[in-house]
Design a protein around this motif. Structure first.
Motif, PDB file in Angstrom:
ATOM      1  N   LEU A 144      53.587  39.281  34.199  1.00 11.26           N
ATOM      2  CA  LEU A 144      52.483  39.705  33.433  1.00 11.26           C
ATOM      3  C   LEU A 144      52.726  40.959  32.973  1.00 11.26           C
ATOM      4  O   LEU A 144      53.481  41.665  33.135  1.00 11.26           O
ATOM      5  CB  LEU A 144      51.194  39.937  34.555  1.00 11.26           C
ATOM      6  CG  LEU A 144      50.996  38.847  35.593  1.00 11.26           C
ATOM      7  CD1 LEU A 144      51.922  39.027  37.023  1.00 11.26           C
ATOM      8  CD2 LEU A 144      49.499  38.621  35.997  1.00 11.26           C
ATOM      9  N   VAL A 145      51.950  41.019  31.591  1.00 12.92           N
ATOM     10  CA  VAL A 145      52.117  42.141  30.774  1.00 12.92           C
ATOM     11  C   VAL A 145      50.672  42.782  30.605  1.00 12.92           C
ATOM     12  O   VAL A 145      49.663  41.979  30.478  1.00 12.92           O
ATOM     13  CB  VAL A 145      52.620  41.783  29.399  1.00 12.92           C
ATOM     14  CG1 VAL A 145      54.160  41.730  29.728  1.00 12.92           C
ATOM     15  CG2 VAL A 145      52.155  40.809  28.689  1.00 12.92           C
ATOM     16  N   GLY A 146      50.459  43.979  30.767  1.00 10.29           N
ATOM     17  CA  GLY A 146      48.951  44.694  30.684  1.00 10.29           C
ATOM     18  C   GLY A 146      48.818  45.442  29.769  1.00 10.29           C
ATOM     19  O   GLY A 146      49.655  46.623  29.240  1.00 10.29           O
ATOM     20  N   PHE A 147      47.524  45.465  29.117  1.00  9.14           N
ATOM     21  CA  PHE A 147      47.255  46.267  28.012  1.00  9.14           C
ATOM     22  C   PHE A 147      46.068  47.258  28.308  1.00  9.14           C
ATOM     23  O   PHE A 147      45.103  46.526  28.741  1.00  9.14           O
ATOM     24  CB  PHE A 147      47.013  45.571  26.692  1.00  9.14           C
ATOM     25  CG  PHE A 147      48.324  44.633  26.512  1.00  9.14           C
ATOM     26  CD1 PHE A 147      49.385  45.334  26.180  1.00  9.14           C
ATOM     27  CD2 PHE A 147      47.836  43.352  26.279  1.00  9.14           C
ATOM     28  CE1 PHE A 147      50.523  44.552  25.789  1.00  9.14           C
ATOM     29  CE2 PHE A 147      49.065  42.365  26.115  1.00  9.14           C
ATOM     30  CZ  PHE A 147      50.339  43.062  25.872  1.00  9.14           C
ATOM     31  N   VAL A 148      45.956  48.258  28.399  1.00  7.03           N
ATOM     32  CA  VAL A 148      44.794  49.142  28.692  1.00  7.03           C
ATOM     33  C   VAL A 148      43.727  49.343  27.762  1.00  7.03           C
ATOM     34  O   VAL A 148      44.192  50.104  26.676  1.00  7.03           O
ATOM     35  CB  VAL A 148      45.223  50.539  29.406  1.00  7.03           C
ATOM     36  CG1 VAL A 148      44.183  51.512  29.698  1.00  7.03           C
ATOM     37  CG2 VAL A 148      46.402  50.329  30.473  1.00  7.03           C
ATOM     38  N   LEU A 149      42.680  49.451  28.182  1.00  5.15           N
ATOM     39  CA  LEU A 149      41.489  49.513  26.974  1.00  5.15           C
ATOM     40  C   LEU A 149      40.629  50.569  27.853  1.00  5.15           C
ATOM     41  O   LEU A 149      39.569  50.154  28.370  1.00  5.15           O
ATOM     42  CB  LEU A 149      40.848  48.528  26.693  1.00  5.15           C
ATOM     43  CG  LEU A 149      41.422  47.616  25.531  1.00  5.15           C
ATOM     44  CD1 LEU A 149      42.517  47.018  25.499  1.00  5.15           C
ATOM     45  CD2 LEU A 149      39.963  46.424  25.241  1.00  5.15           C
ATOM     46  N   PHE A 150      40.937  51.862  27.790  1.00  3.66           N
ATOM     47  CA  PHE A 150      40.199  52.921  28.580  1.00  3.66           C
ATOM     48  C   PHE A 150      40.788  54.211  27.594  1.00  3.66           C
ATOM     49  O   PHE A 150      41.837  54.815  27.813  1.00  3.66           O
ATOM     50  CB  PHE A 150      40.654  53.294  29.766  1.00  3.66           C
ATOM     51  CG  PHE A 150      39.984  54.017  30.583  1.00  3.66           C
ATOM     52  CD1 PHE A 150      38.494  54.136  30.513  1.00  3.66           C
ATOM     53  CD2 PHE A 150      40.403  55.115  31.517  1.00  3.66           C
ATOM     54  CE1 PHE A 150      37.827  55.073  31.365  1.00  3.66           C
ATOM     55  CE2 PHE A 150      39.750  56.043  31.894  1.00  3.66           C
ATOM     56  CZ  PHE A 150      38.320  55.890  32.037  1.00  3.66           C
ATOM     57  N   PRO A 151      39.693  54.804  26.810  1.00  2.00           N
ATOM     58  CA  PRO A 151      40.140  55.832  25.954  1.00  2.00           C
ATOM     59  C   PRO A 151      40.633  56.878  26.669  1.00  2.00           C
ATOM     60  O   PRO A 151      41.415  57.817  25.943  1.00  2.00           O
ATOM     61  CB  PRO A 151      38.693  56.160  25.342  1.00  2.00           C
ATOM     62  CG  PRO A 151      38.048  54.857  25.236  1.00  2.00           C
ATOM     63  CD  PRO A 151      38.410  54.235  26.595  1.00  2.00           C
ATOM     64  N   LYS A 152      40.475  57.352  27.801  1.00  2.04           N
ATOM     65  CA  LYS A 152      40.769  58.470  28.555  1.00  2.04           C
ATOM     66  C   LYS A 152      42.466  58.319  29.021  1.00  2.04           C
ATOM     67  O   LYS A 152      42.871  59.458  29.328  1.00  2.04           O
ATOM     68  CB  LYS A 152      39.959  58.802  29.818  1.00  2.04           C
ATOM     69  CG  LYS A 152      38.545  59.259  29.401  1.00  2.04           C
ATOM     70  CD  LYS A 152      37.925  59.559  30.761  1.00  2.04           C
ATOM     71  CE  LYS A 152      36.428  60.070  30.425  1.00  2.04           C
ATOM     72  NZ  LYS A 152      35.811  60.444  31.599  1.00  2.04           N
ATOM     73  N   SER A 153      42.645  57.047  29.067  1.00  2.00           N
ATOM     74  CA  SER A 153      44.155  57.037  29.604  1.00  2.00           C
ATOM     75  C   SER A 153      45.256  57.238  28.335  1.00  2.00           C
ATOM     76  O   SER A 153      45.003  57.040  27.270  1.00  2.00           O
ATOM     77  CB  SER A 153      44.478  55.497  29.909  1.00  2.00           C
ATOM     78  OG  SER A 153      45.972  55.356  30.063  1.00  2.00           O
ATOM     79  N   PRO A 154      46.248  57.834  28.743  1.00  2.00           N
ATOM     80  CA  PRO A 154      47.421  57.894  27.679  1.00  2.00           C
ATOM     81  C   PRO A 154      48.137  56.546  27.309  1.00  2.00           C
ATOM     82  O   PRO A 154      48.978  56.802  26.492  1.00  2.00           O
ATOM     83  CB  PRO A 154      48.340  58.878  28.419  1.00  2.00           C
ATOM     84  CG  PRO A 154      48.175  58.705  29.829  1.00  2.00           C
ATOM     85  CD  PRO A 154      46.615  58.274  29.989  1.00  2.00           C
TER      86      PRO A 154
END
Length: 223
Positions: free
Chosen positions: A26-36
């Motif tokens: 599994l590969v994950g992509f983060v959609l959260f502006p506060k995250s680097p």
């Protein structure tokens, strides 16, 4: 059962390819502006297409934090993930709304520090609870700027004893190439999820650490 491996917070083609070549499930992509590790919807969609073109069978995961319906709809239509990872304060009712709205499988992240919190998290797997599996993570630091995940913190894995065999779950929090085998052997997690543990600095994935993590995880045996 062989534990699957998720590399989360990927943001470049080079590190995505390193994860795929090393055998990430599994590969994950983060959609959260506060995250680097944050990427735009457009960027996540492009990376998802790249992953699927590169290797059949890889599962794409989109991480959302207290997303509204507009974002859920856009992610569903443009990224077309296999799994939505809800990493905010979503209640079982909200998680169920998102699951029904998107038509996608949902993994609910739950920060835990004791057995009672693990037991309480199982409500997300009950009828109408909104989740298809749980992600047990360490509780973030108690400050206003703390991220909901990806903080590199571990917790006592023994508190998951009561969930083993009762619920499908993934494990995150402080995992690294050095400890992932022990985590798998002790918990029997279906998925191990790593982000900061394969980074040279926050948000910058290290291909060598990714390869080392996957080698260790795939060599581990569940007790």
């Amino acid at each position: 059962m062989t534990t699957q491996v998720k590399i989360c917070g990927l943001s470049t083609e080079a590190t995505l390819e390193a994860a795929l070549d090393a055998g990430a499930d599994l590969v994950g992509f983060v959609l959260f502006p506060k995250s680097p590790r944050n990427v735009s919807v457009e960027r996540a969609a492009a990376l998802a297409r790249h992953a699927r073109a590169r290797r059949d069978g890889v599962q794409v995961v989109t991480l959302l934090v207290d997303a509204d319906d507009v974002l859920v709809d856009r992610v569903t239509a443009e990224i077309k993930p296999d799994l939505l990872q809800l990493h905010g304060h979503e209640t079982p009712a909200r998680a169920e709304e998102i699951r029904r709205r998107s038509g996608l499988r949902v993994m609910k992240a739950v920060p835990v520090s004791d057995r009672s919190e693990v037991d309480d998290a199982l409500r997300y797997l009950a009828a109408g609870g909104g989740a298809d599996l749980l992600l047990f993570d360490a509780k973030p630091p108690a400050n206003a700027d703390a991220l909901p995940g990806g903080n590199g913190l571990a917790f006592d894995w023994h508190i998951l004893d009561g969930a083993r065999g009762r619920a499908p779950f993934a494990l995150a929090g402080g995992l690294s190439p050095e400890n992932v085998a022990a985590a798998i052997e002790l918990t029997g997690a279906e998925i191990v999820d790593v982000s900061s543990g394969v980074e040279s600095r926050p948000g910058q994935k290290d291909p060598d650490l990714i390869r080392r993590f996957l080698r260790a995880a795939k060599a581990a045996k569940q007790a």
